[in-house]
Enzyme design. Structure first.
Site, PDB file in Angstrom:
ATOM      1  N   ASP A   1      56.969  34.236  43.715  1.00 12.45           N
ATOM      2  CA  ASP A   1      57.403  33.366  42.618  1.00 12.45           C
ATOM      3  C   ASP A   1      57.758  34.191  41.384  1.00 12.45           C
ATOM      4  O   ASP A   1      56.905  34.846  40.801  1.00 12.45           O
ATOM      5  CB  ASP A   1      56.260  32.396  42.280  1.00 12.45           C
ATOM      6  CG  ASP A   1      56.632  31.451  41.164  1.00 12.45           C
ATOM      7  OD1 ASP A   1      56.951  30.289  41.454  1.00 12.45           O
ATOM      8  OD2 ASP A   1      56.603  31.872  39.980  1.00 12.45           O
TER       9      ASP A   1
ATOM     10  N   TYR B   1      60.946  35.958  33.235  1.00 12.40           N
ATOM     11  CA  TYR B   1      60.011  37.076  33.449  1.00 12.40           C
ATOM     12  C   TYR B   1      60.720  38.426  33.348  1.00 12.40           C
ATOM     13  O   TYR B   1      60.065  39.452  33.190  1.00 12.40           O
ATOM     14  CB  TYR B   1      59.332  37.003  34.827  1.00 12.40           C
ATOM     15  CG  TYR B   1      58.544  35.754  35.133  1.00 12.40           C
ATOM     16  CD1 TYR B   1      58.204  34.845  34.147  1.00 12.40           C
ATOM     17  CD2 TYR B   1      58.111  35.504  36.436  1.00 12.40           C
ATOM     18  CE1 TYR B   1      57.489  33.699  34.445  1.00 12.40           C
ATOM     19  CE2 TYR B   1      57.388  34.367  36.743  1.00 12.40           C
ATOM     20  CZ  TYR B   1      57.087  33.459  35.757  1.00 12.40           C
ATOM     21  OH  TYR B   1      56.371  32.332  36.071  1.00 12.40           O
TER      22      TYR B   1
ATOM     23  N   LYS C   1      63.216  30.540  38.506  1.00 13.64           N
ATOM     24  CA  LYS C   1      63.223  29.398  37.579  1.00 13.64           C
ATOM     25  C   LYS C   1      64.319  29.558  36.542  1.00 13.64           C
ATOM     26  O   LYS C   1      64.525  30.658  36.017  1.00 13.64           O
ATOM     27  CB  LYS C   1      61.863  29.282  36.869  1.00 13.64           C
ATOM     28  CG  LYS C   1      60.695  29.299  37.822  1.00 13.64           C
ATOM     29  CD  LYS C   1      59.359  29.077  37.146  1.00 13.64           C
ATOM     30  CE  LYS C   1      58.244  29.480  38.075  1.00 13.64           C
ATOM     31  NZ  LYS C   1      58.008  30.924  38.126  1.00 13.64           N
TER      32      LYS C   1
ATOM     33  N   HIS D   1      62.216  25.697  34.232  1.00 17.94           N
ATOM     34  CA  HIS D   1      60.948  26.348  33.876  1.00 17.94           C
ATOM     35  C   HIS D   1      60.062  25.485  32.981  1.00 17.94           C
ATOM     36  O   HIS D   1      58.845  25.501  33.101  1.00 17.94           O
ATOM     37  CB  HIS D   1      61.238  27.696  33.211  1.00 17.94           C
ATOM     38  CG  HIS D   1      60.153  28.702  33.390  1.00 17.94           C
ATOM     39  ND1 HIS D   1      60.378  30.042  33.398  1.00 17.94           N
ATOM     40  CD2 HIS D   1      58.818  28.572  33.571  1.00 17.94           C
ATOM     41  CE1 HIS D   1      59.243  30.692  33.578  1.00 17.94           C
ATOM     42  NE2 HIS D   1      58.280  29.814  33.682  1.00 17.94           N
TER      43      HIS D   1
ATOM     44  N   LEU E   1      43.569  31.139  38.165  1.00 14.56           N
ATOM     45  CA  LEU E   1      42.364  31.832  37.693  1.00 14.56           C
ATOM     46  C   LEU E   1      42.253  31.728  36.169  1.00 14.56           C
ATOM     47  O   LEU E   1      41.440  32.419  35.559  1.00 14.56           O
ATOM     48  CB  LEU E   1      42.412  33.317  38.110  1.00 14.56           C
ATOM     49  CG  LEU E   1      42.838  33.592  39.557  1.00 14.56           C
ATOM     50  CD1 LEU E   1      42.908  35.097  39.816  1.00 14.56           C
ATOM     51  CD2 LEU E   1      41.879  32.928  40.535  1.00 14.56           C
TER      52      LEU E   1
ATOM     53  N   ILE F   1      49.663  30.011  43.310  1.00 15.33           N
ATOM     54  CA  ILE F   1      50.309  31.334  43.172  1.00 15.33           C
ATOM     55  C   ILE F   1      49.535  32.253  42.216  1.00 15.33           C
ATOM     56  O   ILE F   1      49.987  32.534  41.103  1.00 15.33           O
ATOM     57  CB  ILE F   1      51.782  31.189  42.730  1.00 15.33           C
ATOM     58  CG1 ILE F   1      51.926  30.240  41.526  1.00 15.33           C
ATOM     59  CG2 ILE F   1      52.640  30.692  43.888  1.00 15.33           C
ATOM     60  CD1 ILE F   1      53.287  30.377  40.840  1.00 15.33           C
TER      61      ILE F   1
ATOM     62  N   SER G   1      48.339  39.146  40.806  1.00 17.36           N
ATOM     63  CA  SER G   1      47.585  40.387  40.642  1.00 17.36           C
ATOM     64  C   SER G   1      48.496  41.580  40.893  1.00 17.36           C
ATOM     65  O   SER G   1      49.471  41.474  41.633  1.00 17.36           O
ATOM     66  CB  SER G   1      46.380  40.451  41.582  1.00 17.36           C
ATOM     67  OG  SER G   1      45.738  41.707  41.419  1.00 17.36           O
TER      68      SER G   1
ATOM     69  N   ARG H   1      42.781  43.168  45.194  1.00 15.87           N
ATOM     70  CA  ARG H   1      42.723  41.782  44.701  1.00 15.87           C
ATOM     71  C   ARG H   1      43.776  40.909  45.395  1.00 15.87           C
ATOM     72  O   ARG H   1      43.526  39.745  45.724  1.00 15.87           O
ATOM     73  CB  ARG H   1      42.944  41.758  43.197  1.00 15.87           C
ATOM     74  CG  ARG H   1      41.793  42.359  42.426  1.00 15.87           C
ATOM     75  CD  ARG H   1      42.119  42.369  40.953  1.00 15.87           C
ATOM     76  NE  ARG H   1      41.002  42.869  40.157  1.00 15.87           N
ATOM     77  CZ  ARG H   1      41.073  43.069  38.855  1.00 15.87           C
ATOM     78  NH1 ARG H   1      42.200  42.809  38.201  1.00 15.87           N
ATOM     79  NH2 ARG H   1      40.019  43.516  38.198  1.00 15.87           N
TER      80      ARG H   1
ATOM     81  N   ASN I   1      42.698  37.700  47.394  1.00 13.40           N
ATOM     82  CA  ASN I   1      43.183  36.364  47.023  1.00 13.40           C
ATOM     83  C   ASN I   1      43.834  35.642  48.202  1.00 13.40           C
ATOM     84  O   ASN I   1      43.978  34.419  48.185  1.00 13.40           O
ATOM     85  CB  ASN I   1      44.179  36.463  45.869  1.00 13.40           C
ATOM     86  CG  ASN I   1      43.533  36.959  44.587  1.00 13.40           C
ATOM     87  OD1 ASN I   1      42.308  37.029  44.492  1.00 13.40           O
ATOM     88  ND2 ASN I   1      44.348  37.312  43.600  1.00 13.40           N
TER      89      ASN I   1
HETATM   90  P1  A2P Z   1      45.389  42.134  37.689  1.00 16.31           P
HETATM   91  O1  A2P Z   1      46.820  41.715  37.734  1.00 16.31           O
HETATM   92  O2  A2P Z   1      45.142  43.301  36.785  1.00 16.31           O
HETATM   93  O3  A2P Z   1      44.792  42.316  39.063  1.00 16.31           O
HETATM   94  P2  A2P Z   1      46.242  33.955  37.124  1.00 16.31           P
HETATM   95  O4  A2P Z   1      46.719  34.046  38.515  1.00 16.31           O
HETATM   96  O5  A2P Z   1      45.383  32.761  36.838  1.00 16.31           O
HETATM   97  O6  A2P Z   1      47.369  34.080  36.114  1.00 16.31           O
HETATM   98  O7  A2P Z   1      45.294  35.214  36.862  1.00 16.31           O
HETATM   99  C1  A2P Z   1      45.798  36.516  36.850  1.00 16.31           C
HETATM  100  C2  A2P Z   1      44.796  37.458  36.196  1.00 16.31           C
HETATM  101  O8  A2P Z   1      43.618  37.539  37.002  1.00 16.31           O
HETATM  102  C3  A2P Z   1      45.340  38.852  36.077  1.00 16.31           C
HETATM  103  O9  A2P Z   1      44.855  39.388  34.859  1.00 16.31           O
HETATM  104  C4  A2P Z   1      44.752  39.591  37.275  1.00 16.31           C
HETATM  105  O10 A2P Z   1      44.543  40.946  36.985  1.00 16.31           O
HETATM  106  C5  A2P Z   1      43.422  38.885  37.449  1.00 16.31           C
HETATM  107  N1  A2P Z   1      43.035  38.797  38.884  1.00 16.31           N
HETATM  108  C6  A2P Z   1      43.800  38.352  39.900  1.00 16.31           C
HETATM  109  N2  A2P Z   1      43.109  38.353  41.059  1.00 16.31           N
HETATM  110  C7  A2P Z   1      41.875  38.814  40.767  1.00 16.31           C
HETATM  111  C8  A2P Z   1      40.704  39.039  41.534  1.00 16.31           C
HETATM  112  N3  A2P Z   1      40.686  38.795  42.840  1.00 16.31           N
HETATM  113  N4  A2P Z   1      39.611  39.535  40.898  1.00 16.31           N
HETATM  114  C9  A2P Z   1      39.628  39.798  39.562  1.00 16.31           C
HETATM  115  N5  A2P Z   1      40.707  39.580  38.787  1.00 16.31           N
HETATM  116  C10 A2P Z   1      41.822  39.102  39.364  1.00 16.31           C
END
Ligand code: A2P
Length: 275
Positions: free
Chosen positions: A49, A54, A79, A109, A188, A226, A229, A234, A238
């Site tokens: 996505d 972006y 988007k 968007h 997250l 979506i 990371s 991670r 995820n």
């Molecule tokens: P990073 O990109 O440095 O791994 P969202 O999806 O809600 O926007 O959240 C994204 C944020 O959460 C990013 O800052 C990402 O950091 C962090 N993040 C994503 N997956 C994880 C994970 N499994 N554990 C800890 N932090 C995570």
């Protein structure tokens, strides 16, 4: 189906969208985006996505090309940036940057300037074969209803800010009633909800990480999700959310974290960055 990594939801155009994908909001163009998308595709993700706003579509395109995975096996979303005027013209530019002949999904968007003006241009992009499905993002239930009154092609997806703290239950229900698949961005809370004690307690009890608990909660609510990371472990973590289920007690505890009073709105008025 939500119990395997190839799980999908069916869209109003008859195509399917993976339940889990990688979002690249706030990932800088260049190496970082390219590597994140490559790592996700290697981990098994088949939904990527991005967005015109972006600024990283070219990097997404390069990673998809170099993966060697057939284009038709990947679900690609971009988007329309509604500060521009013409969704058809901007779709053509996106496709050049993405180095592909179509996107699977093209979203408005956010409803800047109102929820309906851009839709005829989105429909033209669909009719021209530039986008297999078209949809919306950050549209509340009222805006969705306004759009449904004038649309020839109905929106396939509404991508919204959604996590236990932004539960927006009435909005998800409005989407379901209209046959629109709801998709969760910031599942997250851009990382801010990972340290919440309730999330932590459930993670410990289920032997999972807080991120997996939050992603699984959104999947069990019926949404496509979506998470973003840039780190391989991670990205892999995820994606490993299809071999466990949150029980009713855990879901109820997470539901109770909602701060939106189950709103039908996509965002609080003060959070609408475009108005
Ligand atoms: P990073 O990109 O440095 O791994 P969202 O999806 O809600 O926007 O959240 C994204 C944020 O959460 C990013 O800052 C990402 O950091 C962090 N993040 C994503 N997956 C994880 C994970 N499994 N554990 C800890 N932090 C995570």
């Amino acid at each position: 189906m939500t119990d395997n990594a190839q799980a999908t939801r069916t869209l109003s155009n008859g195509e399917t969208i993976p339940v889990l994908g990688l979002g690249v909001w706030q990932v800088p163009d260049g190496k970082q985006t390219e590597q994140s998308v490559s790592m996700a595709l290697e981990a098994g993700y088949r939904l990527i996505d991005t967005a015109q706003a972006y600024g990283n579509e070219a990097s997404v395109g390069r990673a998809i090309r170099s993966s060697g995975i057939p284009r038709e096996d990947i679900f690609l979303t971009t988007k329309f940036y509604p500060g521009s005027r013409d969704p058809l013209v901007e779709a053509e530019k996106s496709l050049r940057r993405l180095d592909t002949e179509y996107v699977d999904l093209y979203l408005i968007h956010w409803p800047q300037g109102g929820p309906t003006w851009a839709w005829p241009g989105m429909e033209k992009a669909s009719e021209a074969g530039l986008a297999k499905a078209i949809g919306i993002s950050n549209f509340g239930a009222d805006e969705l209803q306004e759009l449904l009154k004038v649309s020839q092609i109905q929106p396939a997806v509404n991508q919204i800010l959604f996590n236990p703290f932004d539960y927006r239950r009435a909005l998800v229900e409005a989407c379901e009633q209209a046959g629109v698949v709801a998709q969760a961005y910031s599942p997250l809370g851009t990382g801010q909800h990972l340290n919440n004690p309730v999330v932590g307690r459930i993670a410990e009890a289920t032997g999972r990480t807080p991120a997996q608990v939050l992603i699984r909660w959104a999947i069990q609510k019926g949404l496509s999700v979506i998470p973003k990371s840039t780190h391989r472990e991670r990205i892999e973590q995820n994606y490993a959310v299809f071999d466990f289920t949150l029980d009713d007690e855990a879901v109820t505890a997470l539901d109770a974290l909602d701060t939106t009073t189950q709103t039908p709105d996509a965002l609080a008025p003060s959070d609408k960055w475009w108005s």
